[in-house]
Design a protein around this motif. Structure first.
Motif, PDB file in Angstrom:
ATOM      1  N   TYR A 124      12.145 -11.453   9.163  1.00  0.00           N
ATOM      2  CA  TYR A 124      13.841 -11.164  10.041  1.00  0.00           C
ATOM      3  C   TYR A 124      14.968 -11.377   9.478  1.00  0.00           C
ATOM      4  O   TYR A 124      14.485 -12.665   8.446  1.00  0.00           O
ATOM      5  CB  TYR A 124      13.625 -12.381  11.391  1.00  0.00           C
ATOM      6  CG  TYR A 124      14.961 -13.302  12.223  1.00  0.00           C
ATOM      7  CD1 TYR A 124      14.846 -11.410  13.042  1.00  0.00           C
ATOM      8  CD2 TYR A 124      15.187 -13.549  11.928  1.00  0.00           C
ATOM      9  CE1 TYR A 124      15.882 -11.573  13.708  1.00  0.00           C
ATOM     10  CE2 TYR A 124      16.545 -13.361  12.234  1.00  0.00           C
ATOM     11  CZ  TYR A 124      16.617 -12.752  13.830  1.00  0.00           C
ATOM     12  OH  TYR A 124      18.138 -12.738  14.150  1.00  0.00           O
ATOM     13  N   TYR A 133      13.241  -7.376  12.445  1.00  0.00           N
ATOM     14  CA  TYR A 133      12.366  -7.235  12.628  1.00  0.00           C
ATOM     15  C   TYR A 133      11.808  -6.279  11.935  1.00  0.00           C
ATOM     16  O   TYR A 133      12.090  -4.754  12.232  1.00  0.00           O
ATOM     17  CB  TYR A 133      11.785  -7.738  13.667  1.00  0.00           C
ATOM     18  CG  TYR A 133      12.244  -8.321  14.509  1.00  0.00           C
ATOM     19  CD1 TYR A 133      11.633 -10.289  14.294  1.00  0.00           C
ATOM     20  CD2 TYR A 133      13.357  -8.693  15.532  1.00  0.00           C
ATOM     21  CE1 TYR A 133      12.318 -11.269  14.647  1.00  0.00           C
ATOM     22  CE2 TYR A 133      13.200  -9.878  15.933  1.00  0.00           C
ATOM     23  CZ  TYR A 133      13.026 -10.951  15.448  1.00  0.00           C
ATOM     24  OH  TYR A 133      13.530 -12.421  16.628  1.00  0.00           O
ATOM     25  N   THR A 143      12.687  -3.593  17.279  1.00  0.00           N
ATOM     26  CA  THR A 143      13.471  -3.920  18.022  1.00  0.00           C
ATOM     27  C   THR A 143      12.774  -5.109  18.977  1.00  0.00           C
ATOM     28  O   THR A 143      12.086  -5.571  19.298  1.00  0.00           O
ATOM     29  CB  THR A 143      13.014  -3.188  19.541  1.00  0.00           C
ATOM     30  OG1 THR A 143      13.712  -1.339  18.546  1.00  0.00           O
ATOM     31  CG2 THR A 143      14.543  -3.161  20.291  1.00  0.00           C
ATOM     32  N   SER A 144      14.224  -5.781  18.421  1.00  0.00           N
ATOM     33  CA  SER A 144      14.548  -7.747  18.884  1.00  0.00           C
ATOM     34  C   SER A 144      14.130  -7.033  21.336  1.00  0.00           C
ATOM     35  O   SER A 144      14.618  -6.300  21.745  1.00  0.00           O
ATOM     36  CB  SER A 144      15.456  -8.354  19.167  1.00  0.00           C
ATOM     37  OG  SER A 144      15.934  -7.957  19.217  1.00  0.00           O
ATOM     38  N   HIS A 173      19.572  -8.348  12.561  1.00  0.00           N
ATOM     39  CA  HIS A 173      19.304  -8.887  13.803  1.00  0.00           C
ATOM     40  C   HIS A 173      17.815  -8.058  13.913  1.00  0.00           C
ATOM     41  O   HIS A 173      17.678  -7.417  14.895  1.00  0.00           O
ATOM     42  CB  HIS A 173      19.740  -8.911  14.903  1.00  0.00           C
ATOM     43  CG  HIS A 173      19.495  -9.402  16.055  1.00  0.00           C
ATOM     44  ND1 HIS A 173      19.143 -10.920  16.660  1.00  0.00           N
ATOM     45  CD2 HIS A 173      18.965  -9.408  17.417  1.00  0.00           C
ATOM     46  CE1 HIS A 173      18.772 -11.253  17.494  1.00  0.00           C
ATOM     47  NE2 HIS A 173      18.306  -9.365  18.252  1.00  0.00           N
TER      48      HIS A 173
END
Length: 88
Positions: free
Chosen positions: A26, A33, A43-44, A31
């Motif tokens: 990460y 992953y 996608t977070s 932002h």
């Protein structure tokens, strides 16, 4: 996901790694992953939720709260319904 400890900086494919698990890294800065094995980007959850929620209207809510503080409770209670219904 645990933060990296005792490591100054770590990069994978030019992306700074801030946290990692056995399978995923990460990056706070982006932002992002990424899968360690095939570099697939994930996608977070916060990004996914953001696609389905209404954007926060800073101007409306700051005006709403200012009216709430400046007006008497009786006057504001009459205005409140209109403000919330119209968002203006």
């Amino acid at each position: 996901m645990p933060k990296l400890k005792n490591i100054n900086e770590k990069y994978v494919n030019g992306i700074k790694v801030d946290k990692e698990t056995k399978d995923v890294i990460y990056s706070d800065e982006q932002h992002l992953y990424i899968d360690k094995y095939d570099s697939q980007k994930y996608t977070s959850v916060t990004t996914l939720i953001g696609k389905y929620e209404n954007p926060f209207d800073v101007f409306f809510w700051s005006s709403y709260k200012a009216c709430e503080k400046l007006l008497s409770k009786d006057v504001f209670s009459v205005l409140k319904e209109t403000l919330l219904a119209t968002k203006k």
